[in-house]
Scaffold this motif. Structure first.
Motif, PDB file in Angstrom:
ATOM      1  N   ALA A 255       0.835  -1.200   0.000  1.00  0.00           N
ATOM      2  CA  ALA A 255       0.000   0.000   0.000  1.00  0.00           C
ATOM      3  C   ALA A 255       0.872   1.253   0.000  1.00  0.00           C
ATOM      4  O   ALA A 255       0.493   2.270  -0.593  1.00  0.00           O
TER       5      ALA A 255
ATOM      6  N   TYR B 155      -4.642   7.033   0.565  1.00  0.00           N
ATOM      7  CA  TYR B 155      -4.390   5.863   1.416  1.00  0.00           C
ATOM      8  C   TYR B 155      -5.565   4.883   1.382  1.00  0.00           C
ATOM      9  O   TYR B 155      -5.358   3.666   1.343  1.00  0.00           O
TER      10      TYR B 155
ATOM     11  N   GLY C 258      -5.307   1.016  -0.074  1.00  0.00           N
ATOM     12  CA  GLY C 258      -5.711  -0.194   0.643  1.00  0.00           C
ATOM     13  C   GLY C 258      -6.606  -1.072  -0.205  1.00  0.00           C
ATOM     14  O   GLY C 258      -6.481  -2.310  -0.189  1.00  0.00           O
TER      15      GLY C 258
ATOM     16  N   ASN D  18      -3.563  -6.987   5.019  1.00  0.00           N
ATOM     17  CA  ASN D  18      -4.795  -6.432   4.457  1.00  0.00           C
ATOM     18  C   ASN D  18      -5.880  -7.501   4.520  1.00  0.00           C
ATOM     19  O   ASN D  18      -5.801  -8.526   3.846  1.00  0.00           O
TER      20      ASN D  18
ATOM     21  N   GLY E 149      -7.988   0.276   4.130  1.00  0.00           N
ATOM     22  CA  GLY E 149      -7.504   1.561   3.626  1.00  0.00           C
ATOM     23  C   GLY E 149      -7.823   2.709   4.559  1.00  0.00           C
ATOM     24  O   GLY E 149      -6.992   3.608   4.761  1.00  0.00           O
TER      25      GLY E 149
END
Length: 278
Positions: free
Chosen positions: A44, A100, A104, A126, A165
């Motif tokens: 990410a 961001y 994600g 994740n 995220g």
């Protein structure tokens, strides 16, 4: 001796210049969309450094490349629509809250593809990775026999990577602006719509006639258009609508996801009718 004394500072100066002109350590560590799509191991943090135009290229490269082997050459066209909207509106600069959150989501897809292909098991922390891998494995096996089952699995995977995220943005000290938060609510409505086909169709049957004279009759094709993950136009137009609403804040006072959905429906249905003759 004089030559030697002059040579010492000269060599020192040349060394300093060489250091200034040499590539900065890590400057070439920025991954390209093609590299990310081929390796499927960009974090990410790597994705956050990509522009929205580059992320669009990355997602498309995954679809036409490794994901095609999983019968998924078009499973994220709706996400393409969202990223295209961000690109066109110049939203989501690297390091921002939008960036961001989007990173994600894209990371979850990437690692899901990698895991489903048997190219490692690392989820990169994740939670969406495993869900995407499960979705893709089932998709490749032809396990989704109904649109509802497919959309449920897709939305759950995207929800998990979206939540990651959001947490990632918060961990980097980024907070959504009021406009971004209201815009984000629309994405939550979209995922809720994917997971609740019978409920949404019932809502459109009951309230459709009050919103538009043709909505109740066309509720099924409209719903299928709006929730089609293989199309980018509905998500792009939905983003335009939602961002406009978010800036004007006309949905103030509406409560619940179902209420928000109904607040958007009239304009969304107009978009649907504009592209479909009945």
């Amino acid at each position: 001796m004089l030559v030697r004394r002059c040579a010492i500072p000269l060599l020192s100066t040349l060394g300093l210049l060489a250091g200034l002109l040499a590539p900065v350590a890590g400057a070439d560590a920025r991954r390209t969309p093609a590299e990310c799509a081929a390796a499927l191991d960009c974090t990410a943090a790597d994705i956050n450094l990509l522009t929205m135009a580059e992320r669009l290229e990355f997602v498309r490269a995954m679809e036409s490349g490794p994901a095609a082997g999983l019968h998924a050459p078009d499973r994220w066209r709706n996400i393409e629509g969202v990223i295209t909207f961000f690109r066109d509106r110049r939203l989501g600069a690297p390091g921002s809250w939008v960036s961001y959150v989007d990173a994600g989501i894209v990371e979850g897809i990437e690692r899901g593809v990698a895991i489903a292909l048997g190219r490692g098991t690392d989820e990169f922390g994740n939670l969406g990775s495993a869900r995407w891998a499960s979705y893709l494995t089932r998709l490749a096996a032809g396990a989704f026999t109904t649109r509802s089952a497919h959309d449920q699995a897709w939305s759950e995977a995207e929800q998990a990577s979206t939540d990651h995220g959001v947490a990632l943005a918060e961990a980097h000290g980024q907070v959504a602006t009021p406009v971004e938060q209201r815009f984000f609510q629309f994405s939550e409505v979209y995922r809720w719509t994917l997971r609740n086909r019978p409920v949404v169709l019932d809502l459109l049957l009951v309230y459709g006639g009050l919103i538009h004279p043709e909505l109740a009759r066309l509720r099924v094709p409209f719903y299928d258009w709006f929730t089609d993950v293989s199309e980018s136009a509905p998500s792009y137009h939905g983003c335009e609508l939602a961002y406009g609403f978010a800036q004007l804040h006309p949905v103030a006072g509406v409560t619940g996801v179902a209420g928000l959905f109904l607040a958007y429906v009239e304009d969304l249905f107009d978009e649907y009718l504009a592209g479909h003759a009945h």
